[in-house]
Design an enzyme around this catalytic site. Structure first.
Site, PDB file in Angstrom:
ATOM      1  N   ASP A 366      33.429  45.266  86.537  1.00 36.63           N
ATOM      2  CA  ASP A 366      33.285  46.686  86.249  1.00 36.63           C
ATOM      3  C   ASP A 366      34.492  47.066  85.388  1.00 36.63           C
ATOM      4  OD1 ASP A 366      32.426  49.446  86.583  1.00 36.63           O
ATOM      5  OD2 ASP A 366      34.169  49.639  87.892  1.00 36.63           O
ATOM      6  N   ASP A 559      35.459  48.163  92.029  1.00 37.53           N
ATOM      7  CA  ASP A 559      36.392  48.939  92.847  1.00 37.53           C
ATOM      8  C   ASP A 559      35.891  49.108  94.273  1.00 37.53           C
ATOM      9  OD1 ASP A 559      34.428  50.860  92.721  1.00 37.53           O
ATOM     10  OD2 ASP A 559      35.497  52.151  91.325  1.00 37.53           O
ATOM     11  N   ASP A 563      30.425  50.454  93.382  1.00 35.85           N
ATOM     12  CA  ASP A 563      29.863  49.166  92.975  1.00 35.85           C
ATOM     13  C   ASP A 563      29.356  48.360  94.160  1.00 35.85           C
ATOM     14  OD1 ASP A 563      30.312  49.362  90.173  1.00 35.85           O
ATOM     15  OD2 ASP A 563      32.434  49.010  90.524  1.00 35.85           O
TER      16      ASP A 563
END
Length: 666
Positions: A366, A559, A563
């Site tokens: 991410d 994180d 996610d």
């Protein structure tokens, strides 16, 4: 052979005496009471055995016919001193239906050897020496495993013993479990932070090394959130607790480390299955070795059966077959690997994840909060018709009523306390920006759409990031560029992953294409997908999973909050910057206790070192074991040599396993 055995015993006694002398000088030697008792038993049995050998059979022969039985009684007493616990364990295993273990093998082999010595009125040295050397190996294994567990406990020594609660002007120490959410606690210099909370008074530096592996202290002050397990270094802090002790970060970390062994790797499962099949198989082979060759000699060759020779070989075969090195060293290798990773600030939830991590060939990131800080900062002011500071002040005042990260970044960049009384008539236009009256001037701050709506010509920006165009009293005054700042170690982390054997790096983000491409190019990421919703990220990860080899694994790094679906879908979910994040700890398989992406490559290196040690021990132990069994079956190795080889292999395998604890230079 007898001289070699006696020399070995003398050497063992000298070493044990030195160890006991060290224990006497160092009360905190790290040994348990049980280990000390075992050490005294080994020393006593060794001295008695040497004394009996020094006397010799001739000395007992002076007693006449009774001398043989007096000699046997003395040797049996020595055997009982050194081997009674093994006999008890073997009997308990038989009673519980778990017959085939190393205790059963040692009991049958040594009792059988004693019976042969009684039958032949021979020497009892070998059978007792076998048990003695076996116990030396068991003691060493117990001590080594205990030391490794204590090392891990020391590395993770973050469990607080008490919390200070102020009552009637005095500090009272209470059990952290008794502290309710919202209670104000006091943490003095040198004390551990017992419960997660927010600083209400004071400032200090915190040592977070036990949690993150980071040696640099972290400065905190009023309003900062801090987590349990840190050590307060300088000032007195008052915290208002935000969680109960059982839900605090320190409790969750300890729970993860303590329960990591419940999730076994394929290698550990293989060893468990191997031991269940192997032990009955070697018992059957030993029985066949004792019966079949004599029968063949008698019935097929017309020779003397030689029962004593073949029964002795069968008993030696049992001694040589003990799978101690495998059964002990493989789980210990994974335990040490998880402990070494914990020291480095990497929490692995089980040895199965450690094994998967070693096969990682694709790492998907991410962007926000993982490769970038997730904190927006003003990175440029262009075409300003005013002083930069004045334009920033107008923008910050116009945005002062908003809690959006963009607004907060403008307020931070302004660098001074804002007087909200200067602002009136604030109007927020969704997806475009804000208008407001600042000091009586009409101020507009927003994107291209806002400028188009107001009919104000603007200058496009070539920079990558969020653009805030500024207009005052209908006149264009310039624009402010705001960007999500890349972490200083992100570029180095991508290089480190490729050096560690990761073949492909991918970045998934919901940001605009231009921003995503810019960050990917800056960091050296191989592939980038932008403007993705959470569900789109899951689809991309599934597509990447479908395109990789069967043994190749994909890790997703996020994180851990928004996610969670992708973390769960990937082969290995790695949560970044997860201090205090419940969602990260729950969803991820690996939790990095700080937000440094460099730890990902380190985690992969730790896993590969650990798996390398596991495979070394498997090949080494099985190879030596098979060679030893073959030599015994052919009559080329005696019982004492078999056990000496077995104990030696176990000691070397345990020492090799403990290497997994040391990960500093990886």
């Amino acid at each position: 052979m007898q001289e070699i055995l006696e020399t070995s015993l003398l050497a063992a006694v000298a070493v044990l005496a030195a160890v006991l002398r060290i224990i006497g000088q160092r009360p905190k030697s790290g040994m348990t009471k049980k280990q000390k008792v075992m050490l005294w038993r080994i020393l006593a049995a060794s001295l008695v055995l040497l004394a009996l050998q020094a006397l010799g059979a001739a000395a007992f022969g002076r007693l006449g016919p009774a001398g043989r039985w007096v000699r046997l009684a003395c040797y049996l007493a020595d055997y009982a001193v050194i081997g009674h616990d093994i006999l008890k364990k073997a009997f308990r295993g038989i009673r519980n239906g778990q017959v085939f273990d190393e205790n059963f093998l040692m009991a049958v082999a040594t009792i059988g050897a004693l019976a042969l010595a009684v039958y032949e009125d021979g020497d009892y040295l070998e059978s007792i020496a076998v048990m003695l050397f076996y116990q030396v190996g068991e003691w060493f294994q117990s001590y080594a495993v205990g030391r490794s567990r204590r090392n891990i406990s020391d590395l993770m020594d973050i469990r607080p013993d008490y919390a200070n609660v102020e009552q009637d002007g005095r500090l009272e120490r209470v059990d952290p479990d008794e502290v309710a959410v919202g209670t104000v606690i006091v943490v003095q210099p040198g004390e551990k932070v017992p419960i997660d909370g927010v600083v209400t008074e004071g400032s200090s530096a915190l040592n977070t090394a036990a949690l993150t592996g980071e040696s640099l202290p972290r400065d905190v002050g009023e309003g900062d959130e801090i987590i349990s397990g840190c050590i307060n270094m300088t000032g007195v802090l008052k915290l208002r607790t935000t969680k109960e002790f059982g839900e605090s970060t320190v409790s969750k970390i300890l729970d993860l480390v303590e329960n990591a062994s419940s999730r076994k790797s394929k290698s550990e499962d293989f060893i468990s299955r191997f031991a269940r099949i192997y032990t009955p198989a070697v018992c059957g082979a030993a029985l066949a070795l004792a019966i079949l060759p004599p029968l063949v000699r008698v019935l097929g060759m017309g020779l003397d059966a030689g029962w004593e020779t073949w029964i002795y070989r069968a008993l030696t075969f049992l001694v040589a077959s003990c799978p101690c090195a495998l059964v002990i060293s493989i789980p210990l290798s994974f335990f040490a690997g998880i402990g070494g990773a914990s020291k480095a600030g990497v929490l692995v939830k089980g040895s199965n994840y450690l094994e998967l991590l070693s096969r990682t060939r694709t790492v998907v990131f991410d962007k926000t909060g993982t490769l970038t800080r997730g904190v927006f900062e003003v990175s440029g002011i262009h075409h300003s018709q005013l002083e930069d500071g004045e334009l920033l002040e107008y923008a910050a005042l116009a945005e002062s009523a908003s809690s959006h990260p963009i607004s907060r970044s403008l307020q931070r960049a302004c660098g001074k306390e804002l007087d909200r009384s200067r602002v009136a008539d604030i109007r927020e236009i969704g997806g475009e920006g804000v208008t407001a009256a600042v000091d009586g001037h009409a101020v507009a701050a927003g994107n291209d759409k806002l400028m188009d709506r107001l009919g104000i010509p603007y200058v496009p920006c070539r920079g990558v990031g969020t653009i805030i165009h500024m207009a005052i009293d209908g006149q264009y005054m310039g624009h402010i560029l705001i960007s999500d700042v890349v972490k200083p170690t992100s570029k180095q982390a991508i290089r480190a992953l490729k050096a560690a054997g990761v073949r492909r790096t991918v970045m998934l983000t919901g940001d605009a294409g231009a921003v995503a491409e810019h960050v990917a190019a800056e960091l050296g990421v191989d592939q980038v997908y932008s403007q993705l919703l959470p569900a789109d990220k899951v689809e991309k990860v599934e597509a990447l999973l479908a395109g990789q080899g069967e043994r190749e694994k994909l890790a997703f790094v996020g994180d851990g909050i928004n996610d969670a679906p992708v973390l769960s879908r990937a082969d290995i979910g790695i949560a970044m910057g997860a201090l205090g994040s419940d969602a990260a700890i729950e969803a991820a398989d690996v939790v990095l206790m700080d937000d440094d992406p460099m730890k990902i490559a380190k985690a992969i290196k730790i896993s590969r070192k650990c798996l390398g040690i596991v495979y070394q021990n498997i090949v080494f132990a099985i190879g030596i074991k098979l060679a030893c069994l073959l030599l015994v079956a052919l009559g080329l190795a005696s019982m004492w040599l078999a056990v000496f080889a077995d104990v030696g292999v176990m000691i070397l395998a345990v020492l090799n396993a403990i290497r997994a604890l040391f990960v500093k230079d990886l």
